[in-house]
Design an enzyme around this catalytic site. Structure first.
Site, PDB file in Angstrom:
ATOM      1  CG  HIS A  81      -9.929   6.394   6.141  1.00 40.38           C
ATOM      2  ND1 HIS A  81     -11.066   4.898   6.000  1.00 40.38           N
ATOM      3  CD2 HIS A  81      -9.031   5.214   6.027  1.00 40.38           C
ATOM      4  CE1 HIS A  81     -10.207   3.860   5.655  1.00 40.38           C
ATOM      5  NE2 HIS A  81      -9.019   3.961   6.102  1.00 40.38           N
ATOM      6  CG  HIS A 136      -9.385   6.159   2.037  1.00 34.71           C
ATOM      7  ND1 HIS A 136      -9.198   5.871   0.780  1.00 34.71           N
ATOM      8  CD2 HIS A 136      -8.035   5.414   2.345  1.00 34.71           C
ATOM      9  CE1 HIS A 136      -8.912   5.259   0.638  1.00 34.71           C
ATOM     10  NE2 HIS A 136      -7.748   4.553   1.465  1.00 34.71           N
ATOM     11  NE  ARG A 178      -4.795   5.750   3.250  1.00 34.13           N
ATOM     12  CZ  ARG A 178      -4.852   4.448   3.700  1.00 34.13           C
ATOM     13  NH1 ARG A 178      -5.441   4.732   5.507  1.00 34.13           N
ATOM     14  NH2 ARG A 178      -4.687   2.813   3.731  1.00 34.13           N
ATOM     15  CD  GLU A 206      -2.899  -1.123   1.947  1.00 37.44           C
ATOM     16  OE1 GLU A 206      -4.392  -0.969   2.373  1.00 37.44           O
ATOM     17  OE2 GLU A 206      -2.294  -1.084   3.294  1.00 37.44           O
ATOM     18  NE  ARG A 234      -5.018   5.413   9.012  1.00 34.42           N
ATOM     19  CZ  ARG A 234      -5.643   3.853   8.326  1.00 34.42           C
ATOM     20  NH1 ARG A 234      -5.246   3.164   8.653  1.00 34.42           N
ATOM     21  NH2 ARG A 234      -5.947   4.295   7.637  1.00 34.42           N
TER      22      ARG A 234
HETATM   23  C1  LIG Z   1     -13.999   1.398   5.915  1.00 40.77           C
HETATM   24  C2  LIG Z   1     -12.437   0.932   6.858  1.00 40.77           C
HETATM   25  C3  LIG Z   1     -11.560   0.290   5.685  1.00 40.77           C
HETATM   26  C4  LIG Z   1     -10.237   0.155   7.005  1.00 40.77           C
HETATM   27  N1  LIG Z   1      -9.338  -0.329   6.668  1.00 40.77           N
HETATM   28  C5  LIG Z   1      -7.774  -0.633   7.360  1.00 40.77           C
HETATM   29  C6  LIG Z   1      -6.807  -1.379   7.795  1.00 40.77           C
HETATM   30  O1  LIG Z   1      -6.399  -2.125   5.921  1.00 40.77           O
HETATM   31  N2  LIG Z   1      -5.605  -1.650   7.352  1.00 40.77           N
HETATM   32  C7  LIG Z   1      -5.420  -0.996   9.143  1.00 40.77           C
HETATM   33  O2  LIG Z   1      -4.934  -0.462   9.990  1.00 40.77           O
HETATM   34  N3  LIG Z   1      -6.487   0.242   9.144  1.00 40.77           N
HETATM   35  C8  LIG Z   1      -7.690  -0.036   8.407  1.00 40.77           C
HETATM   36  N4  LIG Z   1      -9.178   1.417   8.560  1.00 40.77           N
HETATM   37  C9  LIG Z   1      -9.178   1.778   9.990  1.00 40.77           C
HETATM   38  C10 LIG Z   1      -8.943   0.724  11.251  1.00 40.77           C
HETATM   39  O3  LIG Z   1     -10.131   0.061  10.980  1.00 40.77           O
HETATM   40  C11 LIG Z   1      -8.964   1.571  12.697  1.00 40.77           C
HETATM   41  O4  LIG Z   1      -8.420   2.403  12.934  1.00 40.77           O
HETATM   42  C12 LIG Z   1      -9.196   0.391  13.988  1.00 40.77           C
HETATM   43  O5  LIG Z   1     -10.011  -0.557  13.396  1.00 40.77           O
HETATM   44  C13 LIG Z   1      -9.888   1.254  15.307  1.00 40.77           C
HETATM   45  O6  LIG Z   1      -9.682   0.034  15.935  1.00 40.77           O
HETATM   46  P1  LIG Z   1     -10.985   0.447  17.982  1.00 40.77           P
HETATM   47  O7  LIG Z   1     -10.556  -0.992  18.110  1.00 40.77           O
HETATM   48  O8  LIG Z   1      -9.930   1.695  17.821  1.00 40.77           O
HETATM   49  O9  LIG Z   1     -12.533   0.781  17.168  1.00 40.77           O
HETATM   50  P2  LIG Z   1     -13.131   0.471  16.442  1.00 40.77           P
HETATM   51  O10 LIG Z   1     -12.905  -0.989  15.917  1.00 40.77           O
HETATM   52  O11 LIG Z   1     -14.094   1.683  15.528  1.00 40.77           O
HETATM   53  O12 LIG Z   1     -14.391   0.088  18.059  1.00 40.77           O
HETATM   54  C14 LIG Z   1     -14.720   1.007  18.721  1.00 40.77           C
HETATM   55  C15 LIG Z   1     -15.828   0.008  19.586  1.00 40.77           C
HETATM   56  O13 LIG Z   1     -16.325   1.231  20.511  1.00 40.77           O
HETATM   57  C16 LIG Z   1     -17.452   0.752  20.457  1.00 40.77           C
HETATM   58  N5  LIG Z   1     -17.968   2.323  20.892  1.00 40.77           N
HETATM   59  C17 LIG Z   1     -17.720   4.028  20.635  1.00 40.77           C
HETATM   60  N6  LIG Z   1     -18.423   4.466  20.397  1.00 40.77           N
HETATM   61  C18 LIG Z   1     -19.387   4.156  22.043  1.00 40.77           C
HETATM   62  C19 LIG Z   1     -19.869   4.235  23.463  1.00 40.77           C
HETATM   63  N7  LIG Z   1     -20.155   5.588  23.385  1.00 40.77           N
HETATM   64  N8  LIG Z   1     -20.198   3.092  23.640  1.00 40.77           N
HETATM   65  C20 LIG Z   1     -20.046   1.987  23.731  1.00 40.77           C
HETATM   66  N9  LIG Z   1     -19.065   1.876  22.589  1.00 40.77           N
HETATM   67  C21 LIG Z   1     -18.451   2.280  21.567  1.00 40.77           C
HETATM   68  C22 LIG Z   1     -18.372   1.072  19.169  1.00 40.77           C
HETATM   69  O14 LIG Z   1     -19.682   0.696  19.155  1.00 40.77           O
HETATM   70  C23 LIG Z   1     -17.093  -0.326  18.766  1.00 40.77           C
HETATM   71  O15 LIG Z   1     -17.845  -1.704  19.380  1.00 40.77           O
HETATM   72  C24 LIG Z   1     -10.553   1.238   8.065  1.00 40.77           C
HETATM   73  C25 LIG Z   1     -11.103   1.672   8.586  1.00 40.77           C
HETATM   74  C26 LIG Z   1     -12.270   1.719   7.675  1.00 40.77           C
HETATM   75  C27 LIG Z   1     -13.568   2.456   8.795  1.00 40.77           C
END
Ligand SMILES: Cc1cc2nc3c(=O)[nH]c(=O)nc-3n(C[C@H](O)[C@H](O)[C@H](O)COP(=O)(O)OP(=O)(O)OC[C@H]3O[C@@H](n4cnc5c(N)ncnc54)[C@H](O)[C@@H]3O)c2cc1C
Length: 505
Positions: free
Chosen positions: A327, A222, A268, A106, A362
């Site tokens: 993103h 993105h 990006r 990437e 990032r």
């Molecule tokens: C379409 C897309 C594609 C991506 N592709 C990649 C990739 O290929 N590689 C990569 O490294 N990154 C990628 N990213 C970025 C990456 O997915 C995210 O940065 C990462 O998954 C974040 O993980 P997290 O556990 O911090 O949060 P998340 O996976 O967003 O989880 C957050 C959690 O908190 C919960 N939550 C939020 N607010 C509250 C609240 N008030 N009360 C209770 N629960 C709450 C949500 O329900 C969820 O369960 C992508 C992002 C997107 C949107």
């Protein structure tokens, strides 16, 4: 009970933290986070001629001079071990003809080092694996359908949460440690690839508790979301450009080679601004993968294939219309590489946190990795902190028990962020945004949190009078070497009131 950790959020960071801890509660709202949607994969130096220092060097090169070197070194060094951990838990990653991990490439990566699953469905496979592992653990209690509202405080730091239970009642839950893993801020913006569940609630709660925040102005857009009427917008993974897909305008002309030596694989922010400038000028922009991927599309990129064909576009034979979209948030709750925040009793991991790994921009596929590495460190850090359950009076921000769930409908705050705190910014627009956000908090979660999150990001963007990484100011279009450092802010804690015992659980 002598100790209880509450992990808020069930994405990659929250579930990794829970699996590494013992005896914890995972509290999460209905629906899912960004982790499920991740397409490209997880960056890790597992290829034959690759090394963690090479991965760290690429991370720092994209970060525009303000990443934390030691954090990049730690996280990239632990990447191969985290991939093995996921495989041991049962994750099935794609393999090449020789049975080795198939590695994608990437933008910003000088090597093929992106581990992926089912082509472009990495997040779904990782989350399936982690969810099954959590279900097998009797010491992890998952409270689904709960919304974090605020953090409980004592004189000794953070000591629990106020959350809406599935029936919508605000409940106080005491804890010896709280981990915020609530993801990013995507749904605060009008156009985003993030699901609606991810709207900056954890960041807002930490701000009201007075936690130190970092690098809030750095928001990644993105370049290539599918330009259709949908919310969130489907993502066209960067791996498509890694495989040779090109960006063209209405006339069919490829424009990125004129803008950056790495053309479509430029950082990006460069690609997003180039596309945005053309769209603002009245043109349409397309991603053409007809030659680079062509007939292999359904097998190679099944997620994109489903989104494109669902919108009536056949990416094997026609270019896909694209637009940039919010993103990823590089900024967040300031933590070290162990997820420790400035407040005793509070840890943060994943996108809600800002460890300094990403600096001003990032590197693709570093965020799933960061969520896992820091999530595992958080667990170790909590154990060594040895905190007990609170024994003194708990305090919550005023109004925390009166908050309701949002009822839906349009939010002008999302437009304000998109229009004035978006891909290109200037002092007038940022000042306009700040004045719109400067109003008393609303009574539902969204109208309480969005103006706060929006104001904090706009203020940080106004203070950074330069352009660096993903933060671009038309009135200060160049980097200023005197500002080549991270930014930190410590919001004044909100007024609090003692928690009424009838709500304590
Ligand atoms: C379409 C897309 C594609 C991506 N592709 C990649 C990739 O290929 N590689 C990569 O490294 N990154 C990628 N990213 C970025 C990456 O997915 C995210 O940065 C990462 O998954 C974040 O993980 P997290 O556990 O911090 O949060 P998340 O996976 O967003 O989880 C957050 C959690 O908190 C919960 N939550 C939020 N607010 C509250 C609240 N008030 N009360 C209770 N629960 C709450 C949500 O329900 C969820 O369960 C992508 C992002 C997107 C949107």
């Amino acid at each position: 009970m002598s100790e209880r950790t509450i992990v808020v959020g069930a994405g990659i960071a929250g579930l990794t933290t829970a699996l590494t801890l013992s005896n914890c509660v995972v509290l999460t709202r209905p629906g899912f986070g960004s982790s499920e949607l991740a397409q490209g994969g997880i960056a890790a130096a597992v290829g034959e001629h690759d090394t963690p220092p090479a991965h760290a060097a690429d991370t720092l090169a994209v970060a525009a001079g303000i990443a934390e070197d030691h954090v990049a070194a730690t996280i990239t060094a632990e990447a191969p071990e985290r991939i093995r951990w996921l495989q041991d838990l049962g994750a099935r990653f794609d393999r090449d003809a020789d049975g080795r991990l198939a590695l994608g490439r990437e933008a910003g990566h000088r090597r093929r080092r992106i581990v992926h699953a089912d082509g472009d469905a990495t997040g779904a496979e990782v989350m399936r694996t982690l969810t099954v592992a959590v279900q097998r653990r009797a010491d992890i209690t998952v409270l689904e359908g709960w919304d974090l509202v605020d953090l409980l405080r004592t004189d000794d730091g953070v000591a629990g949460v106020v959350a809406l239970d599935p029936a919508g009642s605000a409940i106080a839950l005491a804890a010896s440690a709280v981990v915020l893993a609530t993801g990013g801020i995507g749904a605060a913006y009008l156009h985003t690839t993030n699901p609606p569940e991810v709207a900056g609630d954890g960041l807002a709660a930490a701000a009201r508790a007075g936690a130190r925040l970092a690098d809030l102005e750095f928001v990644q857009f993105h370049p290539t979301a599918l330009a259709v009427a949908a919310d969130p917008l489907p993502l066209l993974t960067e791996a498509l450009r890694g495989e040779g897909a090109v960006l063209i305008d209405d006339t069919g002309r490829r424009f990125m080679p004129d803008i950056h030596p790495r053309a479509e694989l430029a950082p990006r922010d460069v690609v997003a601004r180039a596309i945005s400038a053309r769209i603002r000028g009245g043109a349409r922009v397309f991603l053409d993968a007809t030659d680079a991927v062509g007939r292999a599309f359904p097998e190679r990129f099944p997620t994109v294939w489903a989104a494109a064909t669902g919108a009536g576009i056949d990416p094997r034979s026609e270019p896909m219309p694209v637009t940039p979209a919010e993103h990823y948030h590089m900024g967040g709750i300031a933590t070290d590489a162990d997820g420790r925040t400035s407040l005793p009793g509070l840890w943060a991991a994943g996108e809600v946190a800002s460890t300094g790994l990403h600096g001003a921009n990032r590197l693709a596929s570093n965020s799933l990795l960061e969520g896992m590495v820091v999530g595992a460190h958080v667990a170790t850090s909590i154990r060594s902190a040895g905190r007990s359950m609170p024994t003194t009076t708990l305090h919550a921000p005023v109004g925390a028990f009166d908050v309701t769930r949002p009822t839906g409908g349009a939010s002008t705050d999302r437009e304000t962020l998109w229009d004035h705190v978006g891909i290109v910014r200037d002092a007038d627009g940022l000042t306009t945004a700040i004045s719109r956000f400067d109003r008393p908090p609303g009574s539902d979660l969204r109208s309480r949190n969005l103006p706060l999150v929006g104001r904090l990001i706009a203020e940080a963007a106004l203070a950074r009078r330069e352009s660096r990484g993903a933060h671009h100011r038309t009135d200060h279009p160049h980097p200023d070497p005197s500002m080549a450092r991270r930014s930190f802010t410590e919001p004044a804690p909100a007024s609090t009131a003692p928690v009424r015992l009838r709500n304590a659980a």
